[in-house]
Design a protein around this motif. Sequence first.
Motif, PDB file in Angstrom:
ATOM      1  N   LEU A  20      13.266  98.966   6.494  1.00 53.44           N
ATOM      2  CA  LEU A  20      12.205  98.177   7.123  1.00 53.44           C
ATOM      3  C   LEU A  20      12.712  97.412   8.347  1.00 53.44           C
ATOM      4  O   LEU A  20      11.997  97.288   9.345  1.00 53.44           O
ATOM      5  N   THR A  21      13.944  96.929   8.284  1.00 51.84           N
ATOM      6  CA  THR A  21      14.509  96.242   9.455  1.00 51.84           C
ATOM      7  C   THR A  21      14.633  97.203  10.627  1.00 51.84           C
ATOM      8  O   THR A  21      14.335  96.854  11.784  1.00 51.84           O
ATOM      9  N   ALA A  32       3.459 101.930  20.324  1.00 55.16           N
ATOM     10  CA  ALA A  32       2.572 103.026  19.900  1.00 55.16           C
ATOM     11  C   ALA A  32       3.193 104.404  20.096  1.00 55.16           C
ATOM     12  O   ALA A  32       2.658 105.399  19.600  1.00 55.16           O
ATOM     13  N   ASP A  33       4.300 104.466  20.831  1.00 47.58           N
ATOM     14  CA  ASP A  33       4.918 105.781  21.077  1.00 47.58           C
ATOM     15  C   ASP A  33       5.720 106.283  19.882  1.00 47.58           C
ATOM     16  O   ASP A  33       6.180 107.428  19.886  1.00 47.58           O
ATOM     17  N   LEU A  34       5.925 105.424  18.878  1.00 42.82           N
ATOM     18  CA  LEU A  34       6.791 105.814  17.756  1.00 42.82           C
ATOM     19  C   LEU A  34       5.996 106.500  16.645  1.00 42.82           C
ATOM     20  O   LEU A  34       4.867 106.129  16.335  1.00 42.82           O
ATOM     21  N   VAL A  35       6.623 107.509  16.070  1.00 39.78           N
ATOM     22  CA  VAL A  35       6.150 108.101  14.814  1.00 39.78           C
ATOM     23  C   VAL A  35       7.188 107.729  13.760  1.00 39.78           C
ATOM     24  O   VAL A  35       8.385 107.980  13.951  1.00 39.78           O
ATOM     25  N   VAL A  36       6.750 107.113  12.689  1.00 39.64           N
ATOM     26  CA  VAL A  36       7.665 106.791  11.592  1.00 39.64           C
ATOM     27  C   VAL A  36       7.337 107.700  10.419  1.00 39.64           C
ATOM     28  O   VAL A  36       6.201 107.713   9.936  1.00 39.64           O
ATOM     29  N   GLN A  37       8.332 108.447   9.989  1.00 42.12           N
ATOM     30  CA  GLN A  37       8.164 109.296   8.810  1.00 42.12           C
ATOM     31  C   GLN A  37       8.855 108.612   7.629  1.00 42.12           C
ATOM     32  O   GLN A  37      10.070 108.410   7.635  1.00 42.12           O
ATOM     33  N   VAL A  38       8.064 108.263   6.639  1.00 45.26           N
ATOM     34  CA  VAL A  38       8.612 107.606   5.451  1.00 45.26           C
ATOM     35  C   VAL A  38       9.227 108.682   4.556  1.00 45.26           C
ATOM     36  O   VAL A  38       8.530 109.523   3.993  1.00 45.26           O
ATOM     37  N   TYR A  50       5.371 104.728  -2.591  1.00 41.22           N
ATOM     38  CA  TYR A  50       4.082 104.127  -2.226  1.00 41.22           C
ATOM     39  C   TYR A  50       4.284 102.728  -1.633  1.00 41.22           C
ATOM     40  O   TYR A  50       3.675 102.366  -0.612  1.00 41.22           O
ATOM     41  N   ASP A  51       5.129 101.937  -2.274  1.00 41.31           N
ATOM     42  CA  ASP A  51       5.356 100.573  -1.781  1.00 41.31           C
ATOM     43  C   ASP A  51       5.977 100.589  -0.383  1.00 41.31           C
ATOM     44  O   ASP A  51       5.559  99.843   0.510  1.00 41.31           O
ATOM     45  N   LEU A  52       6.989 101.457  -0.187  1.00 43.35           N
ATOM     46  CA  LEU A  52       7.624 101.518   1.141  1.00 43.35           C
ATOM     47  C   LEU A  52       6.627 102.044   2.178  1.00 43.35           C
ATOM     48  O   LEU A  52       6.523 101.489   3.285  1.00 43.35           O
ATOM     49  N   ALA A  53       5.888 103.090   1.816  1.00 38.14           N
ATOM     50  CA  ALA A  53       4.941 103.663   2.776  1.00 38.14           C
ATOM     51  C   ALA A  53       3.875 102.634   3.173  1.00 38.14           C
ATOM     52  O   ALA A  53       3.494 102.547   4.343  1.00 38.14           O
ATOM     53  N   GLY A  54       3.413 101.858   2.212  1.00 39.13           N
ATOM     54  CA  GLY A  54       2.412 100.838   2.525  1.00 39.13           C
ATOM     55  C   GLY A  54       2.954  99.799   3.491  1.00 39.13           C
ATOM     56  O   GLY A  54       2.257  99.367   4.424  1.00 39.13           O
ATOM     57  N   ARG A  55       4.213  99.410   3.293  1.00 42.25           N
ATOM     58  CA  ARG A  55       4.811  98.395   4.179  1.00 42.25           C
ATOM     59  C   ARG A  55       5.065  98.971   5.567  1.00 42.25           C
ATOM     60  O   ARG A  55       4.836  98.310   6.581  1.00 42.25           O
ATOM     61  N   VAL A  56       5.517 100.219   5.618  1.00 40.78           N
ATOM     62  CA  VAL A  56       5.741 100.852   6.925  1.00 40.78           C
ATOM     63  C   VAL A  56       4.411 101.046   7.650  1.00 40.78           C
ATOM     64  O   VAL A  56       4.296 100.782   8.852  1.00 40.78           O
TER      65      VAL A  56
END
Length: 207
Positions: A20-21, A32-38, A50-56
Amino acid sequence: MPSLGRLHLVTDTRPGRDPLTVVRAALTAARADLVVQVRVEDSATDREAYDLAGRVLALCARYGATCLVNDRLHVALAVGAAGGHVGADDLPVAAARHVLGPTGVLGATARAPETAVAAVTAGASYLGVGPCHATSTKDGLPDPIGPTGVRAVADAVDVPVIAIGGVTAARVPALRAAGAYGVAVVGALSAATDPAAATAELLRALA
Ligand SMILES: Cc1ncc(COP(=O)(O)OP(=O)(O)O)c(N)n1
Ligand SMILES: Cc1nc(C(=O)O)sc1CCOP(=O)(O)O
Ligand SMILES: [Mg+2]
């Protein structure tokens, strides 16, 4: 479907990492240019994913960035992510497309032109192509395909090719020249002493 970002940050959830950091820092630089793949370890529970994806997703939403979920498409749907990414051990691409629906962003791993074409025919909206270079982040990968292998795939399909595996800012120009639309990284940001600065460097290389 909105255009896909060129820089994909794949979360590093190995022991001792702080995904998360890293995501927060990358978002301050790429917005907005970033794509984050959990992406979580195979041993992680669905609840942990689920918890990590929700926070991301909540972090991405602040910046208008795109959040995808690796492997676990039910988690992607449950949190309201933009889509997901599947590979050879996951749901087949056509089944993944069925799960996500017609508008979800669906990435598929392809290492050769034949599988790339099949994945696009089955509904992939982008391809993750690699490993481009040696990496210590994931075990059990085949030999690196290099920019030449990326070119073979990029020439065969008309969806964005995202190069993955050992990607650094210095390696981006050769990958782009080979036809990669963008890159996905784990270590280049997770192991950086200043992930925001490293994000900015990758974006400059991709511009
Ligand atoms: C952008 C991108 N490309 C490839 C992969 C690898 O996916 P997969 O082959 O399913 O392997 P795992 O990541 O699930 O171990 C990816 N995640 N992202
Ligand atoms: C998760 C993953 N998939 C790969 C593939 O080639 O399918 S390479 C990879 C790890 C990429 O990590 P790094 O940027 O630290 O090399
Ligand atoms: Mg997978």
